[in-house]
Design a protein around this motif. Structure first.
Motif, mmCIF file in Angstrom:
data_model
loop_
_atom_site.group_PDB
_atom_site.id
_atom_site.type_symbol
_atom_site.label_atom_id
_atom_site.label_comp_id
_atom_site.label_asym_id
_atom_site.label_seq_id
_atom_site.Cartn_x
_atom_site.Cartn_y
_atom_site.Cartn_z
ATOM 1 N N ARG A 95 47.483 50.820 42.939
ATOM 2 C CA ARG A 95 47.282 50.217 44.269
ATOM 3 C C ARG A 95 46.222 49.109 44.216
ATOM 4 N N TYR A 96 45.088 49.399 43.597
ATOM 5 C CA TYR A 96 43.993 48.427 43.585
ATOM 6 C C TYR A 96 44.301 47.211 42.711
ATOM 7 N N ARG A 97 45.079 47.395 41.678
ATOM 8 C CA ARG A 97 45.379 46.271 40.777
ATOM 9 C C ARG A 97 46.120 45.140 41.491
ATOM 10 N N ARG A 98 46.703 45.456 42.625
ATOM 11 C CA ARG A 98 47.400 44.404 43.382
ATOM 12 C C ARG A 98 46.421 43.393 43.967
ATOM 13 N N HIS A 99 45.162 43.805 44.073
ATOM 14 C CA HIS A 99 44.140 42.871 44.575
ATOM 15 C C HIS A 99 43.663 42.012 43.412
ATOM 16 N N PRO A 100 43.723 40.696 43.545
ATOM 17 C CA PRO A 100 43.392 39.821 42.402
ATOM 18 C C PRO A 100 41.945 39.909 41.933
ATOM 19 N N LYS A 101 41.049 40.450 42.752
ATOM 20 C CA LYS A 101 39.648 40.527 42.352
ATOM 21 C C LYS A 101 39.220 41.924 41.890
ATOM 22 N N PHE A 102 40.127 42.894 41.924
ATOM 23 C CA PHE A 102 39.778 44.217 41.408
ATOM 24 C C PHE A 102 39.758 44.134 39.892
ATOM 25 N N ALA A 103 38.576 44.330 39.299
ATOM 26 C CA ALA A 103 38.409 43.952 37.894
ATOM 27 C C ALA A 103 37.813 45.036 37.016
ATOM 28 N N GLY A 104 37.604 46.248 37.529
ATOM 29 C CA GLY A 104 37.019 47.286 36.695
ATOM 30 C C GLY A 104 36.656 48.501 37.519
ATOM 31 N N VAL A 105 36.176 49.530 36.828
ATOM 32 C CA VAL A 105 35.851 50.818 37.458
ATOM 33 C C VAL A 105 34.494 51.297 36.958
ATOM 34 N N ARG A 106 33.760 51.955 37.852
ATOM 35 C CA ARG A 106 32.506 52.598 37.485
ATOM 36 C C ARG A 106 32.419 53.937 38.203
ATOM 37 N N HIS A 107 31.698 54.864 37.597
ATOM 38 C CA HIS A 107 31.421 56.159 38.210
ATOM 39 C C HIS A 107 29.937 56.441 38.026
ATOM 40 N N LEU A 108 29.298 56.990 39.049
ATOM 41 C CA LEU A 108 27.864 57.270 38.968
ATOM 42 C C LEU A 108 27.633 58.545 38.153
ATOM 43 N N VAL A 109 27.833 58.406 36.851
ATOM 44 C CA VAL A 109 27.779 59.579 35.967
ATOM 45 C C VAL A 109 26.402 60.231 35.962
ATOM 46 N N HIS A 110 25.361 59.444 36.239
ATOM 47 C CA HIS A 110 24.009 60.006 36.216
ATOM 48 C C HIS A 110 23.747 60.937 37.393
ATOM 49 N N PHE A 137 35.499 49.566 31.883
ATOM 50 C CA PHE A 137 34.679 50.634 32.445
ATOM 51 C C PHE A 137 33.214 50.228 32.370
ATOM 52 N N ASP A 138 32.543 50.191 33.525
ATOM 53 C CA ASP A 138 31.099 49.988 33.554
ATOM 54 C C ASP A 138 30.423 51.322 33.271
ATOM 55 N N VAL A 139 29.598 51.371 32.237
ATOM 56 C CA VAL A 139 28.951 52.609 31.815
ATOM 57 C C VAL A 139 27.542 52.682 32.396
ATOM 58 N N VAL A 140 27.315 53.696 33.225
ATOM 59 C CA VAL A 140 25.959 53.970 33.706
ATOM 60 C C VAL A 140 25.279 54.832 32.647
ATOM 61 N N ALA A 141 24.232 54.322 32.040
ATOM 62 C CA ALA A 141 23.530 55.053 30.985
ATOM 63 C C ALA A 141 22.052 55.113 31.348
ATOM 64 N N VAL A 142 21.654 56.232 31.900
ATOM 65 C CA VAL A 142 20.259 56.429 32.311
ATOM 66 C C VAL A 142 19.514 57.282 31.284
ATOM 67 N N LEU A 143 20.196 58.319 30.808
ATOM 68 C CA LEU A 143 19.613 59.189 29.788
ATOM 69 C C LEU A 143 20.079 58.742 28.398
ATOM 70 N N PRO A 144 19.283 59.007 27.355
ATOM 71 C CA PRO A 144 19.777 58.716 26.001
ATOM 72 C C PRO A 144 21.139 59.358 25.733
ATOM 73 N N ARG A 145 21.369 60.522 26.300
ATOM 74 C CA ARG A 145 22.639 61.214 26.105
ATOM 75 C C ARG A 145 23.813 60.373 26.615
ATOM 76 N N HIS A 146 23.592 59.673 27.740
ATOM 77 C CA HIS A 146 24.653 58.814 28.271
ATOM 78 C C HIS A 146 25.007 57.706 27.269
ATOM 79 N N LEU A 147 24.002 57.168 26.613
ATOM 80 C CA LEU A 147 24.240 56.112 25.638
ATOM 81 C C LEU A 147 24.923 56.671 24.390
ATOM 82 N N GLU A 148 24.621 57.908 24.053
ATOM 83 C CA GLU A 148 25.298 58.573 22.928
ATOM 84 C C GLU A 148 26.806 58.688 23.172
#
Length: 282
Positions: A95-110, A137-148
């Motif tokens: 659904r979102y891909r139909r919008h020409p400016k929808f360009a990625g996804v992120r989740h507040l993993v922290h 995918f935009d990666v939220v990396a707050v803890l070292p574990r997130h970067l791992e």
């Protein structure tokens, strides 16, 4: 050279729900909308922005896309889909891909109680749908574990392009180095992984930070990724916790001033334009 702010937010506390925003958030506990940012972008010469989700909700994504419809300067929107519910995520992406400016996804993993949330099999399946759609995918990396997690994701979903937000929040205020430096360099070994030179002022001493505080961390990122995989972002309005838009722009520019022209052009716009598939300004 097209200048792109690859990481900024808007939110409206009257129409949206942002549980992480509380009175304890100080100066950012209020509504922020385009009219406030536009003159600051103009002053910095920014021609495009990437508007990034601030809540894990369809409502936030829909609101961002509505703003992108009205404001040409918003060149791309990084929204949200429920990755841990892969079938629903696939439908939402379609659904979102139909919008020409929808360009990625992120989740507040922290904000997830489980620090390994992103490695669940269901989330991995959702990320595979994201990769199949050609979206990063935009990666939220707050803890070292997130970067791992980044090399693990790169191995398990090899077709997924990723960008690490805010250089994974290096320990600037403490003048720390490890394990951040080694983990960032390890993530950079995968060519599909990029990073944002953003949000560094709020990792530094809010009252005293300057370009000199940021420089060793940005230089390490440049050595690890190269300018073709780095992109500037203001992280406005979160940036207001430690300065303002003008200071972030000025001090980041000072850090990057020693780069060759093509390197500066990449970090200040070219990388983000390619990564998010934005059209050049007309």
């Amino acid at each position: 050279m097209t200048i792109v702010d690859a990481h900024q937010h808007f939110w409206n506390l009257e129409t949206g729900s942002y549980p992480w925003l509380t009175p304890a958030s100080g100066p950012i506990f209020r509504t922020f909308e385009p009219a406030e940012l536009l003159p600051q972008l103009a002053a910095a010469g920014v021609e495009r922005t990437v508007l990034v989700q601030a809540m894990d909700s369809y409502a936030d994504t829909d609101a961002m896309l509505a703003q992108a419809d009205v404001h040409d300067i918003i060149g791309a929107v990084v929204g949200w889909v429920p990755l841990w519910r892969p079938d629903e995520a696939a439908e939402a992406l379609e659904r979102y891909r139909r919008h020409p400016k929808f360009a990625g996804v992120r989740h507040l993993v922290h904000d997830e109680p489980d620090p390994d949330w992103v490695l669940q099999d269901s989330v991995i399946e959702g990320l595979r749908f994201l990769a199949a759609a050609g979206l990063p995918f935009d990666v939220v990396a707050v803890l070292p574990r997130h970067l791992e997690h980044v090399p693990v994701l790169a191995e398990r979903v090899p077709g997924l392009r990723m960008v690490i937000d805010h250089l994974a929040k290096p320990p600037i205020k403490e003048k720390g180095w490890e394990p951040w430096a080694s983990l960032l360099a390890r993530a950079a070994e995968y060519p599909q992984v990029y990073a944002k030179v953003s949000g560094l002022n709020t990792a530094a001493d809010a009252a005293t930070w300057t370009a000199d505080d940021l420089r060793p961390y940005v230089e390490h990122a440049l050595e690890s990724f190269g300018p073709q995989r780095l992109m500037f972002g203001s992280d406005w309005p979160v940036a207001l916790l430690a300065g303002d838009y003008a200071k972030v722009w000025r001090e980041t520019g000072a850090v990057l001033s020693g780069l060759p022209e093509d390197g500066r052009a990449a970090v200040l716009g070219g990388t983000a334009t390619r990564f998010y598939g934005m059209e050049e300004p007309g």
